[in-house]
Scaffold this active site. Sequence first.
Site, PDB file in Angstrom:
ATOM      1  N   ASP A  23      -6.413  -1.703  -5.633  1.00 40.82           N
ATOM      2  CA  ASP A  23      -7.102  -1.371  -4.390  1.00 40.82           C
ATOM      3  C   ASP A  23      -6.041  -1.435  -3.305  1.00 40.82           C
ATOM      4  OD1 ASP A  23      -8.536  -1.272  -2.072  1.00 40.82           O
ATOM      5  OD2 ASP A  23      -9.692  -3.103  -2.423  1.00 40.82           O
ATOM      6  N   LYS A  87      -2.086   2.405   5.846  1.00 42.10           N
ATOM      7  CA  LYS A  87      -3.035   3.308   5.185  1.00 42.10           C
ATOM      8  C   LYS A  87      -3.674   4.283   6.179  1.00 42.10           C
ATOM      9  CE  LYS A  87      -7.152   3.060   2.188  1.00 42.10           C
ATOM     10  NZ  LYS A  87      -8.030   2.083   1.504  1.00 42.10           N
ATOM     11  N   GLU A 187     -13.220   4.647  -3.786  1.00 45.33           N
ATOM     12  CA  GLU A 187     -13.530   3.217  -3.651  1.00 45.33           C
ATOM     13  C   GLU A 187     -15.004   2.894  -3.939  1.00 45.33           C
ATOM     14  OE1 GLU A 187     -11.958   2.403   0.238  1.00 45.33           O
ATOM     15  OE2 GLU A 187      -9.898   2.662  -0.454  1.00 45.33           O
ATOM     16  N   ASP A 211     -19.193  -0.498   2.977  1.00 40.35           N
ATOM     17  CA  ASP A 211     -17.846  -1.076   2.913  1.00 40.35           C
ATOM     18  C   ASP A 211     -17.322  -1.335   4.320  1.00 40.35           C
ATOM     19  OD1 ASP A 211     -15.160  -1.628   2.654  1.00 40.35           O
ATOM     20  OD2 ASP A 211     -14.738  -0.008   1.255  1.00 40.35           O
TER      21      ASP A 211
END
Length: 618
Positions: A23, A87, A187, A211
């Site tokens: 992840d 990211k 994800e 999330d």
Amino acid sequence: MAKISINIATGSLQQEEIIVGIDLGTTNSLVAIIHPETKQAVALKEHDSSSLVPSVVHFGASGEVTVGEAARQFLVTEPENTIFSAKRLMGRSYADVQANQAFFSYSIIDDDSDTLVKVKAGDRFYSPVELSAYILKELKHRAEHIVKTAVNKAVITVPAYFNDAQRQATRDAGKLAGLDVLRIVNEPTAASLAYGIGLDKNDHKTIAVYDLGGGTFDISILRINSGIVDVCATNGDTYLGGDDFDRAIVRHWMEEHGIAEASLKTDRELSQRLRLQAEAAKRILSTDDVFAAVSGGYALCLSRVQFDALVRPLVQRTIDCCGRALADAGVDKAEIDSVVMVGGSTRVPLVNEMVSAFFGRPLNNSLNPDEVVALGAAIQADILAGNNKDFLLLDITPLSLGVETMGGLMDVLIPRNSRIPTKAGRQYTTQKDGQSGMVIGVFQGERDMVKDNRRLASFTLTGIPAMPAGLPKVDISFLINADGILSVTARELRSGVEQSIEVKPQYGLTDAEVEQMLQDSITHAKEDIATRALVEVRTEGEQLLQTTEQFILKNGSLLTAAEINDTAAAMQALQLALTMTDKDLIHRKIEALNECSRPYAERVMDTAISMAMKGSKV
Ligand code: AMP
């Protein structure tokens, strides 16, 4: 050299190898495997330390690179050389992130040569791909240290909304870190897998995955049917997460202690210190009712009630996104079978309360919300390794398939490990005025230049009507049927001319050859990425020279002698740079030529418009 074995017919991998699930998060990253004895997914950690590796990279004065917890310490002392949230920059241009520049304490550079942003630390520039590669390398080392064997293969997760460029950037980062990225998994899909949702072949379910991480919020609505996951809708906010909770607390303390906004701007250390204390407060308040600390001479206190009041509007924004995602998916709240909670910020009690109230059902939140995506990735890796015999393993393409584009670059249409049958398409155009034919070269492989890949076929689309360069729209589509046969069709959309060809991508390739091609792509990752950047900037330079030349031919009479001379000099300088291999130099010369022509280009344009308005033609 580690042996990579792929069964070309089934796409399955040899069993004994370890494939890790990664992840790669905005705030934290982690790596998980299926435990060889318990057969349970576990996040890897050294002894009692956390499984989380902060996604932070620090560059020291003498070029040493630190990643993770050790790098996080430098957020306070050396914010300009300590990169977090890389990211967010993956596959992004400067224009995409410009509005949020203030968010980053380091410098983001507009470097069009890669068409992607870069980050400056010390006197070097880093691409988000390189930064992510440092994090992935750290995870690879961690895994190797713990499982005591080489780790060369991984499944990496990305947000469901990541576009092709962002997925490709993630693949590149893996490659650069020496990892063979077997699959990029969404994800939310991984998180559901961690709860076992979708593992049963007979599962037919509608799932909401909520999330809330450090910097981003995503809600995804998934439909799972017989092991096939469809993302029906995604919604969210790329700038909403636990960091905003921290900022709300910092603002509260600033008001309380009369600290001016301006003083935080000049005193970066105080700003970072408050940020870290705010995060500590938030964590404590997930279990306790009050937080109290003294830092930098300030008494910092906060109660759960105060905290809830501060973050309620932020959580409400996530709930609004959930409503929109459901509407987009055409799904009623009552149809949701499970709500899976992901991300460290779902530990905040108010978040659970409000999400559960909205969906009107209990939540799947028993697993560690920081680890659940990585655990799911490990489960996916295990399925790919062929260890999970109960799970249907769909056929996949062992190597990427694509076409040759300008400068001999490989443009991937179907990435390797895509499930078949599959189809993909993209539009291309001509490079020259009046071009009537287009050669379509079909290649297979993982390298960035087609010359390093395997040519499968090539054919010419003829009969494109004469048009200026860039105007024809040629749609190239790839279709792989269930038998693994690839058909490539090229169609010019304005005229309707069409040509197609069929190839057997697997034909004639041995296991050893596939293995060699994969290894080569990893060995040459760094130079491949650099070559791609150089080819792209060269193409841009050549095109600019052409358009400038045409512009001067057509509008020379409207320019002054000085303008023509300056432009000729800038063109010559660019021409010279194009013969060299320094992409930054080419980029600077492109900028210089653009700078030189901008004033008169605008003037000529204005003249053309005013003449057109008077009814005359220029
Ligand atoms: P992620 O991006 O999923 O790694 O999430 C990290 C975010 O979760 C950060 O904003 C953390 O501050 C937050 N977080 C981690 N643990 C807790 C906790 N116990 N309570 C509240 N927030 C937390």
